[in-house]
Scaffold this motif. Structure first.
Motif, short mmCIF file in Angstrom:
data_model
loop_
_atom_site.label_atom_id
_atom_site.label_comp_id
_atom_site.label_asym_id
_atom_site.label_seq_id
_atom_site.Cartn_x
_atom_site.Cartn_y
_atom_site.Cartn_z
N PRO A 92 60.13 -8.21 39.08
CA PRO A 92 59.25 -8.34 40.21
C PRO A 92 58.06 -8.97 39.25
O PRO A 92 57.89 -8.48 37.76
CB PRO A 92 58.38 -7.16 40.11
N GLY A 93 57.71 -10.39 39.02
CA GLY A 93 56.48 -10.89 38.63
C GLY A 93 57.08 -12.07 37.35
O GLY A 93 56.42 -12.34 36.82
N CYS A 94 58.01 -12.09 37.36
CA CYS A 94 58.73 -12.72 35.58
C CYS A 94 59.33 -13.87 36.87
O CYS A 94 59.92 -13.71 37.48
CB CYS A 94 60.00 -11.79 35.24
N THR A 95 59.14 -14.87 35.55
CA THR A 95 59.26 -15.56 36.25
C THR A 95 60.48 -16.92 34.93
O THR A 95 60.06 -17.92 35.00
CB THR A 95 57.86 -17.05 36.02
N ARG A 96 60.33 -15.50 34.39
CA ARG A 96 62.05 -16.52 33.28
C ARG A 96 63.15 -17.31 33.78
O ARG A 96 63.81 -16.49 34.74
CB ARG A 96 62.25 -15.45 32.37
N ALA A 97 63.58 -18.60 33.59
CA ALA A 97 64.55 -19.76 34.18
C ALA A 97 65.89 -18.90 34.02
O ALA A 97 66.16 -18.20 33.80
CB ALA A 97 64.53 -21.01 33.74
N ALA A 98 66.66 -19.16 34.84
CA ALA A 98 67.48 -18.73 35.50
C ALA A 98 68.64 -19.20 34.43
O ALA A 98 69.62 -18.10 33.89
CB ALA A 98 68.50 -18.25 37.06
N VAL A 99 68.47 -20.25 33.79
CA VAL A 99 69.16 -20.78 33.27
C VAL A 99 69.68 -19.97 31.63
O VAL A 99 70.17 -20.07 31.12
CB VAL A 99 69.28 -22.00 33.41
N SER A 141 53.49 -12.13 34.80
CA SER A 141 54.58 -11.78 33.58
C SER A 141 54.37 -11.17 32.97
O SER A 141 53.89 -10.53 32.89
CB SER A 141 54.72 -13.24 33.07
N ALA A 142 55.85 -10.36 32.36
CA ALA A 142 55.11 -9.35 31.27
C ALA A 142 54.29 -10.17 29.69
O ALA A 142 53.66 -9.13 29.81
CB ALA A 142 56.91 -9.31 30.21
N ARG A 143 53.92 -11.70 29.66
CA ARG A 143 53.38 -11.40 28.44
C ARG A 143 52.12 -11.76 29.27
O ARG A 143 51.00 -10.85 28.51
CB ARG A 143 53.39 -13.37 28.00
N ALA A 144 52.14 -11.63 30.02
CA ALA A 144 50.29 -12.18 31.11
C ALA A 144 50.05 -10.10 31.20
O ALA A 144 48.63 -9.58 30.88
CB ALA A 144 50.14 -12.30 32.79
N SER A 145 51.28 -9.92 31.28
CA SER A 145 51.07 -7.67 31.50
C SER A 145 50.25 -7.04 30.01
O SER A 145 49.48 -6.44 30.22
CB SER A 145 52.20 -7.53 32.60
N SER A 146 51.17 -7.64 29.34
CA SER A 146 50.55 -7.14 27.46
C SER A 146 49.70 -7.30 27.50
O SER A 146 48.63 -6.57 26.83
CB SER A 146 52.11 -7.96 26.82
N ARG A 147 49.42 -8.78 27.86
CA ARG A 147 47.22 -9.10 27.33
C ARG A 147 46.40 -8.34 28.31
O ARG A 147 45.64 -7.65 27.92
CB ARG A 147 47.80 -10.86 27.43
N GLU A 148 46.64 -7.71 29.25
CA GLU A 148 46.02 -6.98 29.89
C GLU A 148 45.90 -5.21 29.51
O GLU A 148 45.01 -4.74 29.36
CB GLU A 148 46.81 -6.83 31.21
N MET A 149 47.35 -4.96 28.88
CA MET A 149 47.29 -3.60 27.81
C MET A 149 46.44 -3.37 26.74
O MET A 149 46.00 -2.52 26.49
CB MET A 149 48.98 -3.61 28.44
N ARG A 150 46.78 -4.97 26.26
CA ARG A 150 46.06 -5.34 24.76
C ARG A 150 44.33 -4.75 24.78
O ARG A 150 43.44 -4.30 24.44
CB ARG A 150 46.03 -6.34 24.65
N ILE A 151 43.70 -5.46 26.18
CA ILE A 151 42.81 -5.89 26.57
C ILE A 151 42.01 -4.21 27.15
O ILE A 151 40.52 -3.64 26.37
CB ILE A 151 41.86 -7.23 27.74
#
Length: 490
Positions: A350-357, A69-79
């Motif tokens: 790709p990788g995003c899990t935000r619900a369609a609703v 997800s975008a949040r997880a990738s931002s965490r990787e970038m910070r580290i």
């Protein structure tokens, strides 16, 4: 592969591959840091106030490459940036496979408030001297070990436990939850907790004594009804009780459950009283057909008894089908909107899990050149919708949609990613193919889109520095008393 090795050799292989895994992780983070630097440099100063800034653009590439997800990738970038720019000695140990990803993540997080370069260099050196012996520490002890050196050189940068009122939170759902129920836990202000307790007690008291549910089940159902906007809890005594019927919560909140016909037919024939509290478990009276499937969009699959209970309570059943013709307007009709969201189930990046609703409906080929048609519509969360719209062109993102709903993405680096409709996972027999559309004549230029790009009030970096400054000030207020000289006795 390891059949001819003795136990000592097997343990040695485990140790060797653990070090290799850590070294590979360090190399991956180094690549992420370099990509982030390049994207920020190439974006220039004109995009720092964009809602989808250079950080968002880099995060999208990382999330697509890693399938996260975008949040997880931002965490990787910070580290990654912390290792490269702030903690070179720790980074060197990680690259040699001497530190685990868990330890590195904790070190980078617990040192994030250190701003003075000299203090940071000393902390990096001291932590590097001792970190190789921290592998067996628990999470809490590991944090304390890092905080020890932070406190030595920059006390205001220690991540301190905040007041309980600041830690209030409510979490819904856990990875080990069963499919029928979802866990709920959290921390409220004492006044709010008492108000909630009394409100639930009032709702529970509104049912008659012959209601078959236990007190705990009644409280749980009352909280669910309250969340749906209901003011009362419907009684389930099964008689002509005036308190029976619907609690009215469904009039305020809509939950979309997608099911194929086999699941609906089986649920309609299921008569399981356990959901009403007459049994300790939810059990099937007969096994469902092997092709039966039902899912709450954004929450995963649900069992047939729960679907049967929803039908018993009067859930509206609507057949989902794609309109065959293009619609002569930008905003899709209700039927077309429903089909696209049910087909996609989540953001199609790709990788995003935000619900369609909770996502936007995006025209793959922008309107009016692109048709308002199922073959040209997909779900994108707001962040990836902005990215697709404004980070385009030869060095940006490009997407192409196939008639079956598959979306082919091309990243700025030229990598290709394919995302299939989410319905393909739960309903593999559902053919989501729609018409093949003619190629559009033209597409709007980037310059035309830039006029409408949403802007931030402050840059992302300014927001980060503001948060660090505020937290350091709170910490300084906490440590000020210990810096004062002891009072002189008379």
């Amino acid at each position: 592969m390891f059949d001819d090795l003795d136990d000592a050799a097997l343990v040695a292989a485990i140790e060797e591959h653990t070090r290799a895994e850590a070294a590979q992780g360090a190399a991956r983070l180094a690549a992420i840091a370099e990509l982030t630097r390049r994207r920020e440099l190439s974006a220039g100063d004109d995009r720092v106030l964009w809602a989808c800034d250079a950080w968002s653009a880099a995060s999208a590439e990382v999330s697509a490459a890693m399938g996260i997800s975008a949040r997880a990738s931002s965490r990787e970038m910070r580290i990654a940036l912390a290792l490269r720019d702030r903690l070179p000695k720790v980074a060197a140990l990680y690259a040699d496979g001497k530190l685990s990803s868990r330890i590195v993540s904790t070190i980078t997080w617990r040192t994030r408030l250190v701003e003075d370069g000299e203090a940071l260099a000393r902390i990096d050196e001291r932590v590097a001297e001792h970190a190789t012996r921290w592998g067996t520490l628990s999470g809490e002890k590991l944090e304390r070990a890092v905080d020890l050196w932070v406190d030595c050189y920059d006390p205001a940068a220690v991540i301190r436990t905040r007041l309980a009122a600041r830690d209030r939170d409510v979490s819904i759902g856990s990875s080990d939850d069963p499919t029928v129920t979802t866990s709920l836990w959290g921390r409220l202000l004492a006044s709010d907790a008492e108000a909630l307790r009394r409100r639930l007690a009032q709702m529970v008291a509104g049912v008659c004594e012959t209601d078959p549910r236990t007190p705990g089940q009644r409280r749980a159902d009352a909280l669910g009804a309250l969340g749906a906007g209901a003011q009362t809890l419907a009684c389930q005594c099964g008689t002509d009780c005036p308190k029976a019927g619907s609690d009215g919560g469904g009039d305020h909140v809509v939950i979309h459950v997608v099911a194929n016909q086999a699941a609906v037919d089986h649920a309609a024939a299921t008569d399981d009283p356990a959901l009403s509290g007459e049994g300790p478990l939810i059990t099937e009276t007969s096994p469902p057909p092997p092709d039966a499937a039902a899912v709450i969009i954004g929450a995963g699959a649900i069992p047939t008894p729960l679907l049967a209970e929803l039908l018993r309570r009067g859930a509206k059943v609507t057949t989902v089908a794609a309109p065959t013709e293009s619609e002569p307007r930008y905003r899709p009709s209700t039927a077309l909107d429903r089909f696209v969201r049910v087909r996609d189930e989540a953001c199609r990046f790709p990788g995003c899990t935000r619900a369609a609703v909770f996502a936007d409906i995006d025209h793959t080929v922008p309107h009016p050149d692109g048709a308002t048609h199922a073959s040209n519509l997909k779900c994108l969360c707001r962040e990836h919708h902005l990215l697709k719209t404004f980070w385009t062109g030869p060095d940006g993102w490009a997407d192409h949609q196939l008639p079956d709903g598959t979306v082919v993405w091309r990243s700025p680096a030229g990598r290709e990613y394919r995302t299939a409709p989410g319905a393909a996972l739960f309903f593999p027999d559902w053919d989501t193919t729609t018409a093949t559309l003619p190629r559009p004549k033209r597409r709007p230029s980037t310059a035309q889109r830039n006029v409408r790009v949403p802007k931030r009030r402050r840059t992302r970096e300014a927001e980060r520095r503001s948060r660090i400054k505020a937290e350091r000030q709170r910490n300084q207020n906490c440590i000020a008393p210990r810096s004062r000289a002891p009072a002189q006795s008379s």
